[in-house]
Design a protein around this motif. Structure first.
Motif, PDB file in Angstrom:
ATOM      1  N   LEU A 162      46.184  18.909   9.327  1.00  9.01           N
ATOM      2  CA  LEU A 162      46.099  17.586   8.714  1.00  9.01           C
ATOM      3  C   LEU A 162      47.474  17.127   8.226  1.00  9.01           C
ATOM      4  O   LEU A 162      47.840  15.945   8.392  1.00  9.01           O
ATOM      5  CB  LEU A 162      45.110  17.611   7.541  1.00  9.01           C
ATOM      6  N   PRO A 178      51.044  10.302  12.579  1.00 10.60           N
ATOM      7  CA  PRO A 178      49.675   9.850  12.886  1.00 10.60           C
ATOM      8  C   PRO A 178      49.556   9.157  14.238  1.00 10.60           C
ATOM      9  O   PRO A 178      48.450   8.974  14.747  1.00 10.60           O
ATOM     10  CB  PRO A 178      49.352   8.884  11.744  1.00 10.60           C
ATOM     11  N   SER A 189      44.087  18.570  14.994  1.00 10.98           N
ATOM     12  CA  SER A 189      43.357  18.552  13.719  1.00 10.98           C
ATOM     13  C   SER A 189      41.858  18.682  13.944  1.00 10.98           C
ATOM     14  O   SER A 189      41.167  19.417  13.228  1.00 10.98           O
ATOM     15  CB  SER A 189      43.660  17.256  12.954  1.00 10.98           C
ATOM     16  N   ARG A 216      41.890   9.807  12.088  1.00 10.53           N
ATOM     17  CA  ARG A 216      42.925   9.001  11.436  1.00 10.53           C
ATOM     18  C   ARG A 216      42.374   7.683  10.921  1.00 10.53           C
ATOM     19  O   ARG A 216      42.761   7.207   9.845  1.00 10.53           O
ATOM     20  CB  ARG A 216      44.062   8.718  12.442  1.00 10.53           C
ATOM     21  N   LEU A 235      44.264  10.605   6.773  1.00  9.46           N
ATOM     22  CA  LEU A 235      44.668  12.001   6.972  1.00  9.46           C
ATOM     23  C   LEU A 235      45.125  12.617   5.651  1.00  9.46           C
ATOM     24  O   LEU A 235      44.796  13.776   5.348  1.00  9.46           O
ATOM     25  CB  LEU A 235      45.778  12.087   8.019  1.00  9.46           C
TER      26      LEU A 235
END
Length: 484
Positions: free
Chosen positions: A115, A122, A131, A365, A382
């Protein structure tokens, strides 16, 4: 003394010496035979019908009944403690130690790191996929651990069935030996060998379920469990049990989905504290199935529930509404607080975010219920997920009394508790093993001493030689008289 009297004395002495040599040789050859008790030839003065000499009264089997009973109890305790250690060691292996890269703690740490990595970029799809993969790996770890616990419970159920069959056969065998010993005793035969066989069978019974042996008339015995059940008193009790094919988290003795024990058709308790056959290997398997395994599942379910609740909060993921499933789900559904038994075995990642289930990784996200992708550079969610993973939350169940933990600290606490349970079980096993070793050595010391038996054999040889010399002398005297 007349010549005939001397001859009679010598002949009886030879017979006694010969029988004594047989007893000593039997002792030496069976010194290491399980269940064998030392024999001693019982002799007395023969003075009937004007005859004299040595009379053989029989063979006496030497055994300290109290010491044998204590050793049986110690062996039952040791076996029960060993089963407990085996389960706790198995459970600790399932969840892993913190330094194990496949442990639950390591999986939570890996998820947190993924994360953080995704929040730093992102817009990188591979980091979002990583993730989701870390979340899936964490859910898989909990499912595997739960499956392992249920497998241990299933193994225990099968072991119980096998032990009950063995116990029933052994009880019938003791009854048969009781009958044979009585018949042979009435005929004036030597029952020591049959008593050895019976002792071996009783020792095995005591390992499965601790028993007290009570003597009865005509050489028979009765057996009572330390929990008060009558196993043998004239006839053998019939122990009943119905195994199942597969044990699941919801199955328990209380709701009737798992079988308990019956004695002659009557249900008896099987718990560790007040079970009718408590202690020993059989009770150890019941403890694994109905106590240790249930407690272990509750610990895993507590961790699974904590994970679901952390990511099911709309304050963490604004795209969620009331009753919507978050990142972690109960088999695809939101958490039902009234149905948490076996939750760890149903834990899964939300299909909306999992590419392996047809979902899109970008939702980790943008939100579980996001319809379209949002700003690729926005790491707010996140970061919120990472924060939610570490925020202290009150936790109940699983042996934890209402304290607050982050996900990592909760996993570490559960691992510590499991390790402490294993250590405590090992200490109990160590004490039980030491006690068994001491009592076994004492029983062996009371058994056959090869050196003492050899010394006894030498004395028998001297007695044999002396009596043979008497006969030889009588023969010489008779030959002299005949020549006169």
């Amino acid at each position: 003394m007349t010549i005939s009297g001397a001859l009679t004395n010598a002949m009886s002495g030879l017979r006694a010496a010969s029988r004594g040599a047989e007893v000593v040789s039997s002792n030496i050859s069976n010194a290491l035979t399980p269940g064998y008790a030392r024999r001693v030839l019982a002799l007395s003065t023969q003075a009937t019908g004007g005859a004299s000499g040595v009379q053989i009264d029989g063979v006496v089997r030497i055994m300290d009944a109290a010491l044998a009973s204590d050793r049986r109890m110690a062996e039952a305790d040791q076996t029960h403690a060993d089963s407990r250690v085996q389960f706790h060691t198995r459970f600790e292996t399932l969840i892993g130690t913190p330094d194990d890269p496949a442990s639950l703690s390591a999986r939570i740490a890996g998820f947190e790191n993924s994360l953080i990595s995704a929040a730093s970029r992102p817009d990188a799809p591979e980091r979002l996929v990583a993730s989701v993969g870390a979340a899936r790996d964490l859910a898989t770890g909990l499912r595997d651990a739960s499956a392992g616990v249920q497998a241990a419970r299933g193994d225990a159920d099968r072991n119980i069935a096998r032990m009950v069959d063995e116990l029933n056969i052994a009880l019938e065998h003791v009854v048969e030996l009781n009958t044979q010993i009585t018949a042979l005793q009435v005929q004036g035969g030597n029952t020591a060998t049959l008593q050895d066989q019976r002792q071996q069978v009783v020792d095995r019974i005591a390992t499965l379920a601790p028993v007290r042996e009570v003597p009865r008339d005509n050489g028979q015995i009765a057996l009572y469990s330390t929990g008060g059940a009558v196993l043998i008193d004239g006839t053998a009790a019939v122990i009943g049990f119905e195994p199942v094919n597969v044990v699941t988290p919801h199955m328990s003795l209380a709701d009737g989905t798992l079988s308990g024990l019956t004695v002659n058709g009557q249900s008896v308790r099987t718990d560790s504290d007040r079970g009718a056959l408590r202690g020993g290997a059989l009770a150890g398997q019941f403890a694994i199935r109905d106590e240790h395994g249930v407690a272990a599942q509750a610990q895993l379910d507590t961790l699974a529930r904590d994970l679901i609740e952390r990511f099911e909060d709309p304050a963490v993921d604004p795209t969620l509404g009331a009753g919507d499933a978050g990142l972690f789900t109960d088999g695809g559904a939101p958490l039902d607080p009234l149905d948490t038994v076996g939750l760890a075995q149903r834990l899964s990642v939300n299909s909306a975010v999992d590419p392996q289930q047809g979902g899109e990784a970008w939702r980790i996200r943008d939100g579980m219920n996001a319809v379209v992708q949002g700003n690729a550079g926005d790491a707010t969610l996140l970061q919120a997920f990472s924060q939610a993973l570490n925020d202290p939350r009150p936790v109940t169940g699983g042996g934890i009394g209402g304290q607050s933990f982050g996900a990592m600290s909760l996993a570490a606490t559960l691992a510590s508790n499991i390790g402490a349970d294993r250590t405590n079980a090992e200490q109990i096993l160590s004490f039980a093993t030491s006690r068994l070793t001491e009592l076994t050595e004492r029983q062996l010391a009371d058994g056959v001493d090869s050196d003492a038996e050899i010394q006894r054999l030498m004395l028998i040889e001297r007695a044999y030689a002396a009596n043979a010399r008497v006969i030889e002398t009588v023969d010489e005297m008779m030959q002299t008289l005949l020549r006169m």
